[in-house]
Design an enzyme around this catalytic site. Structure first.
Site, PDB file in Angstrom:
ATOM      1  N   HIS A   1       0.859  -1.191   0.000  1.00  8.90           N
ATOM      2  CA  HIS A   1       0.000   0.000   0.000  1.00  8.90           C
ATOM      3  C   HIS A   1       0.890   1.234   0.000  1.00  8.90           C
ATOM      4  O   HIS A   1       1.874   1.299   0.731  1.00  8.90           O
ATOM      5  CB  HIS A   1      -0.905   0.011   1.236  1.00  8.90           C
ATOM      6  CG  HIS A   1      -2.003   1.030   1.148  1.00  8.90           C
ATOM      7  ND1 HIS A   1      -1.795   2.348   1.489  1.00  8.90           N
ATOM      8  CD2 HIS A   1      -3.291   0.947   0.741  1.00  8.90           C
ATOM      9  CE1 HIS A   1      -2.921   3.024   1.315  1.00  8.90           C
ATOM     10  NE2 HIS A   1      -3.834   2.195   0.854  1.00  8.90           N
TER      11      HIS A   1
ATOM     12  N   LEU B   1     -10.686  -4.068   2.014  1.00  8.44           N
ATOM     13  CA  LEU B   1      -9.672  -3.347   1.262  1.00  8.44           C
ATOM     14  C   LEU B   1      -8.664  -2.657   2.184  1.00  8.44           C
ATOM     15  O   LEU B   1      -9.047  -1.851   3.042  1.00  8.44           O
ATOM     16  CB  LEU B   1     -10.336  -2.317   0.350  1.00  8.44           C
ATOM     17  CG  LEU B   1      -9.403  -1.518  -0.557  1.00  8.44           C
ATOM     18  CD1 LEU B   1      -8.688  -2.439  -1.531  1.00  8.44           C
ATOM     19  CD2 LEU B   1     -10.179  -0.435  -1.293  1.00  8.44           C
ATOM     20  N   ASP B   2      -7.387  -2.981   1.995  1.00  9.82           N
ATOM     21  CA  ASP B   2      -6.272  -2.349   2.719  1.00  9.82           C
ATOM     22  C   ASP B   2      -6.376  -2.504   4.232  1.00  9.82           C
ATOM     23  O   ASP B   2      -5.858  -1.670   4.976  1.00  9.82           O
ATOM     24  CB  ASP B   2      -6.165  -0.863   2.350  1.00  9.82           C
ATOM     25  CG  ASP B   2      -5.868  -0.659   0.874  1.00  9.82           C
ATOM     26  OD1 ASP B   2      -5.170  -1.511   0.299  1.00  9.82           O
ATOM     27  OD2 ASP B   2      -6.355   0.344   0.308  1.00  9.82           O
ATOM     28  N   GLU B   3      -7.041  -3.545   4.700  1.00 11.85           N
ATOM     29  CA  GLU B   3      -7.156  -3.750   6.137  1.00 11.85           C
ATOM     30  C   GLU B   3      -6.637  -5.123   6.569  1.00 11.85           C
ATOM     31  O   GLU B   3      -6.904  -5.571   7.670  1.00 11.85           O
ATOM     32  CB  GLU B   3      -8.615  -3.570   6.577  1.00 11.85           C
ATOM     33  CG  GLU B   3      -9.109  -2.145   6.414  1.00 11.85           C
ATOM     34  CD  GLU B   3     -10.486  -1.926   7.014  1.00 11.85           C
ATOM     35  OE1 GLU B   3     -10.939  -2.784   7.785  1.00 11.85           O
ATOM     36  OE2 GLU B   3     -11.104  -0.888   6.706  1.00 11.85           O
TER      37      GLU B   3
END
Length: 295
Positions: free
Chosen positions: A203, A238-240
């Site tokens: 990320h 998402l992105d976690e």
């Protein structure tokens, strides 16, 4: 592309045992006793007891004391008694074993180039079986490293077919790890589930992050003092996903947004390379929504 890493043990010389189980008395004693009984000596050992979850984590690299070749299959079979006694989730592998990897990318080349270069000089324990992209742009870069390039276009109408092609490639190539090296497509929940624990994403900022387009320009407009990157496991959220590694760099008001972006590319490469190395060296264990990295 499967070079030997400098100083890496040969086939059957060293094994790595990683395990997690409920924390209780006698785990280290049982593991070390097992190794002694099989004529092995410990070369490297790390452990961690998580007081929040009550879970014990351990990584042990070992070799035969007499220098003989290890019989990994026999050791796995013999260790099952110990693992059952303590309720372990565990894995035992030859330390020289290369993991089979697909690298996914869109149009940003920096992370792909960094991983391919590190692999070519033996810094990463990878066998890169393919570079997969939703654009044809980076085919020449893959060719430079003699890595097969697979162009799988993605549109709203073809997304399901594209992911099915990816998963078929993962299956037929016996892929251990998928690395999203700035792959600018969101994987479906079903694909994330199928790749759970074996897909890593980079990320382009510290998480939580600036959302949307041009994140470094947003950061620059806000006058941030550090920029960073986060490598994490891919999940349907998402992105976690569980974070493996983060990297940061100090910046200041004298720098332009383009300089921010250049520094951002640098920290992305470093964070992703470390995450991939630790995963492929069997140093990363999932601990709920977190990871334990045994170094």
């Amino acid at each position: 592309m499967t070079p030997d890493r400098p100083g890496q043990p040969g086939v059957g010389q060293h094994c790595v045992l990683t395990l997690s189980c409920p924390d209780t008395l006698g785990i280290v004693h049982a593991v070390s006793g097992f190794l002694v009984q099989h004529g092995c000596t410990i070369r490297e050992s790390q452990q961690f007891e998580d007081p929040d979850s009550g879970t014990f984590f351990m990584r042990v690299q070992f070799a035969r004391a007499d220098g003989a070749t290890l019989d990994v299959d026999q050791l796995r079979g013999d260790f099952s008694d110990v693992s059952v006694r303590f309720g372990m989730t565990w894995r035992m592998v030859d330390a020289s074993e290369h993991q089979r990897v697909i690298i996914m990318v869109s149009r940003f080349a920096h992370c792909l180039n960094d991983l391919l270069f590190r692999t070519s000089v033996g810094e990463l324990n990878l066998d890169v079986v393919a570079v997969v992209s939703n654009h044809p742009d980076l085919g020449r870069l893959a060719d430079n490293y003699d890595v097969p390039f697979r162009h799988i276009p993605v549109t709203p109408d073809t997304k399901a077919e594209a992911e099915a092609a990816l998963l078929e490639l993962v299956r037929t190539e016996r892929v251990d790890l998928v690395v999203l090296a700035r792959y600018m497509q969101i994987l479906s929940d079903e694909t994330c589930k199928q790749l759970e624990g074996r897909a890593i994403n980079i990320h382009h900022s510290m998480l939580p992050s600036f959302k949307g387009a041009r994140p470094y320009h947003q950061a620059h407009a806000r006058g941030v003092k550090v920029i960073g990157a986060t490598a994490h496991y891919v999940t349907g959220d998402l992105d976690e996903g569980p974070i493996i590694e983060q990297e940061l760099m100090r910046v200041d008001h004298t720098m332009s947004a383009d300089e921010f972006a250049a520094h951002g590319r640098e920290v992305e490469c470093r964070a992703l390379a470390r995450a991939v190395r630790w995963h492929t060296e069997n140093r990363v264990a999932l601990n709920g929504t977190k990871t334990v990295v045994l170094q």
